[in-house]
Design a protein around this motif. Structure first.
Motif, PDB file in Angstrom:
ATOM      1  N   PHE A   1       0.833  -1.208   0.000  1.00  0.00           N
ATOM      2  CA  PHE A   1       0.000   0.000   0.000  1.00  0.00           C
ATOM      3  C   PHE A   1       0.866   1.256   0.000  1.00  0.00           C
ATOM      4  O   PHE A   1       0.627   2.202  -0.753  1.00  0.00           O
ATOM      5  CB  PHE A   1      -0.931  -0.007   1.212  1.00  0.00           C
ATOM      6  CG  PHE A   1      -1.622   1.299   1.455  1.00  0.00           C
ATOM      7  CD1 PHE A   1      -2.724   1.673   0.698  1.00  0.00           C
ATOM      8  CD2 PHE A   1      -1.161   2.177   2.438  1.00  0.00           C
ATOM      9  CE1 PHE A   1      -3.354   2.887   0.920  1.00  0.00           C
ATOM     10  CE2 PHE A   1      -1.780   3.393   2.659  1.00  0.00           C
ATOM     11  CZ  PHE A   1      -2.874   3.756   1.902  1.00  0.00           C
ATOM     12  N   LEU A   2       1.894   1.292   0.851  1.00  0.00           N
ATOM     13  CA  LEU A   2       2.772   2.457   0.942  1.00  0.00           C
ATOM     14  C   LEU A   2       3.508   2.696  -0.370  1.00  0.00           C
ATOM     15  O   LEU A   2       3.672   3.835  -0.809  1.00  0.00           O
ATOM     16  CB  LEU A   2       3.777   2.270   2.078  1.00  0.00           C
ATOM     17  CG  LEU A   2       3.214   2.322   3.500  1.00  0.00           C
ATOM     18  CD1 LEU A   2       4.285   1.917   4.515  1.00  0.00           C
ATOM     19  CD2 LEU A   2       2.686   3.718   3.819  1.00  0.00           C
ATOM     20  N   VAL A   3       3.966   1.622  -1.002  1.00  0.00           N
ATOM     21  CA  VAL A   3       4.686   1.756  -2.265  1.00  0.00           C
ATOM     22  C   VAL A   3       3.771   2.311  -3.344  1.00  0.00           C
ATOM     23  O   VAL A   3       4.146   3.228  -4.098  1.00  0.00           O
ATOM     24  CB  VAL A   3       5.274   0.400  -2.708  1.00  0.00           C
ATOM     25  CG1 VAL A   3       5.847   0.494  -4.116  1.00  0.00           C
ATOM     26  CG2 VAL A   3       6.348  -0.060  -1.733  1.00  0.00           C
ATOM     27  N   GLU A   4       2.563   1.772  -3.435  1.00  0.00           N
ATOM     28  CA  GLU A   4       1.644   2.190  -4.483  1.00  0.00           C
ATOM     29  C   GLU A   4       1.105   3.599  -4.262  1.00  0.00           C
ATOM     30  O   GLU A   4       0.994   4.390  -5.207  1.00  0.00           O
ATOM     31  CB  GLU A   4       0.490   1.190  -4.574  1.00  0.00           C
ATOM     32  CG  GLU A   4       0.928  -0.191  -5.057  1.00  0.00           C
ATOM     33  CD  GLU A   4      -0.190  -1.214  -5.004  1.00  0.00           C
ATOM     34  OE1 GLU A   4      -1.294  -0.854  -4.510  1.00  0.00           O
ATOM     35  OE2 GLU A   4       0.020  -2.360  -5.453  1.00  0.00           O
ATOM     36  N   LYS A   5       0.802   3.947  -3.014  1.00  0.00           N
ATOM     37  CA  LYS A   5       0.176   5.245  -2.749  1.00  0.00           C
ATOM     38  C   LYS A   5       1.197   6.378  -2.670  1.00  0.00           C
ATOM     39  O   LYS A   5       0.957   7.485  -3.147  1.00  0.00           O
ATOM     40  CB  LYS A   5      -0.630   5.200  -1.449  1.00  0.00           C
ATOM     41  CG  LYS A   5      -1.400   6.490  -1.164  1.00  0.00           C
ATOM     42  CD  LYS A   5      -2.359   6.340  -0.019  1.00  0.00           C
ATOM     43  CE  LYS A   5      -3.111   7.642   0.266  1.00  0.00           C
ATOM     44  NZ  LYS A   5      -3.934   8.053  -0.894  1.00  0.00           N
ATOM     45  N   TYR A   6       2.378   6.093  -2.045  1.00  0.00           N
ATOM     46  CA  TYR A   6       3.339   7.166  -1.801  1.00  0.00           C
ATOM     47  C   TYR A   6       4.630   7.015  -2.601  1.00  0.00           C
ATOM     48  O   TYR A   6       5.569   7.785  -2.421  1.00  0.00           O
ATOM     49  CB  TYR A   6       3.662   7.237  -0.308  1.00  0.00           C
ATOM     50  CG  TYR A   6       2.448   7.523   0.538  1.00  0.00           C
ATOM     51  CD1 TYR A   6       1.863   8.788   0.545  1.00  0.00           C
ATOM     52  CD2 TYR A   6       1.866   6.516   1.318  1.00  0.00           C
ATOM     53  CE1 TYR A   6       0.739   9.052   1.322  1.00  0.00           C
ATOM     54  CE2 TYR A   6       0.754   6.774   2.105  1.00  0.00           C
ATOM     55  CZ  TYR A   6       0.192   8.041   2.098  1.00  0.00           C
ATOM     56  OH  TYR A   6      -0.913   8.296   2.862  1.00  0.00           O
ATOM     57  N   ASN A   7       4.701   6.020  -3.460  1.00  0.00           N
ATOM     58  CA  ASN A   7       5.882   5.826  -4.309  1.00  0.00           C
ATOM     59  C   ASN A   7       7.159   5.671  -3.477  1.00  0.00           C
ATOM     60  O   ASN A   7       8.218   6.208  -3.833  1.00  0.00           O
ATOM     61  CB  ASN A   7       6.029   6.982  -5.298  1.00  0.00           C
ATOM     62  CG  ASN A   7       6.934   6.635  -6.459  1.00  0.00           C
ATOM     63  OD1 ASN A   7       7.036   5.473  -6.850  1.00  0.00           O
ATOM     64  ND2 ASN A   7       7.605   7.627  -7.016  1.00  0.00           N
TER      65      ASN A   7
END
Length: 285
Positions: free
Chosen positions: A2-8
């Motif tokens: 989730f963190l990777v996808e939402k906040y790059n």
């Protein structure tokens, strides 16, 4: 994920990875899909190596936990050479993804541990920043009011002024960029190799940079004097050698010269790290 996808997010530091089952670490790493460096606090290199994989990277505790002693007047640079050799023999999937550091939030600050000796700190930082791997500088290292304290978590506020160590780190970062060791550089995947090591001095080469580090400190310890046969040097280094006045020139200045015996001799007297670069137009003194 989730963190990777939402906040790059491009990477994670995974705390206490040592205490997590490896099946979980593998799934966690796969789900993240980006670089992850794990905190595996151990001096056992083989055990440490067993965590890569599942993780893409690790904090290099088996080597860096020894740096405080090695870069002290009672330490030996030959121990560092041995640790570097042991690490190379274990063939980590990518040694450039091992995080090297001298300070962290769980152990005493290097400068406080060395009674405020800035020369020993600069030598240890030079190794950290120019050896292959990911260099990590803990907050406040460049501020003596922060890094020379018993409390390793001393607040940066209000200690964020321009300082001698600030300039040193800025110079070292510029050198990393100039010699292609920084992100996107032509030598970012180059490896450092030890050319010579004694109890007090170590000479290593990375790309066209010669790096001399010492543990003698700034209180009148022995000088570093290393002579090597030109035939023993990589060809890229055997033709010339020019002292780089940064970072923060020592007094007297280090020198590097060829001798009539076909040796390359390097000397530094002030307890400071010394850097030399191969340049075809250089003149030997």
């Amino acid at each position: 994920q989730f963190l990777v996808e939402k906040y790059n997010v491009d990477g994670f530091r995974l705390d206490t990875a040592l205490y997590m089952p490896k099946w979980f670490l593998q799934r966690f790493q796969e789900a993240a899909g980006v670089y992850m460096t794990g905190e595996v606090v151990t001096h056992n290199m083989s055990f440490h190596r067993s965590f890569a994989p599942p993780l893409t990277g690790l904090l290099n505790f088996p080597v860096t936990e020894h740096l405080k002693h090695i870069f002290s007047s009672n330490g030996s640079m030959m121990d560092l050479k041995s640790l570097m050799s042991q690490s190379a023999e274990l063939a980590y999937p990518d040694a450039h993804l091992l995080g090297n550091f001298i300070d962290n939030h769980d152990s005493s600050r290097f400068l406080y541990n060395h009674s405020g000796d800035l020369s020993q700190l600069k030598n240890a930082l030079t190794w950290t920043l120019l050896y292959h791997g990911l260099p990590i500088v803990y907050y406040g290292t460049e501020q003596v009011e922060v890094s020379n304290q018993e409390d390793m978590r001393t607040s940066m506020w209000p200690h964020f002024s321009h300082s001698n160590l600030y300039d040193f780190l800025a110079d070292m970062n510029k050198i990393r960029k100039e010699h292609g060791f920084a992100t996107g550089g032509q030598n970012v995947l180059s490896r450092a190799e030890v050319l010579s090591s004694t109890q007090n001095c170590m000479l290593m080469a990375r790309a066209e940079l010669l790096v001399l580090v010492t543990n003698t400190g700034g209180k009148g310890g022995p000088s570093c004097h290393i002579c090597l046969p030109l035939s023993s040097l990589p060809s890229r280094l055997a033709n010339s050698c020019t002292h780089i006045p940064r970072p923060l020139g020592a007094d007297p200045a280090p020198y590097c010269r060829k001798t009539k015996d076909l040796e390359l001799c390097i000397q530094a007297d002030a307890g400071e790290p010394a850097l030399f670069t191969a340049q075809a137009a250089s003149i030997f003194m």
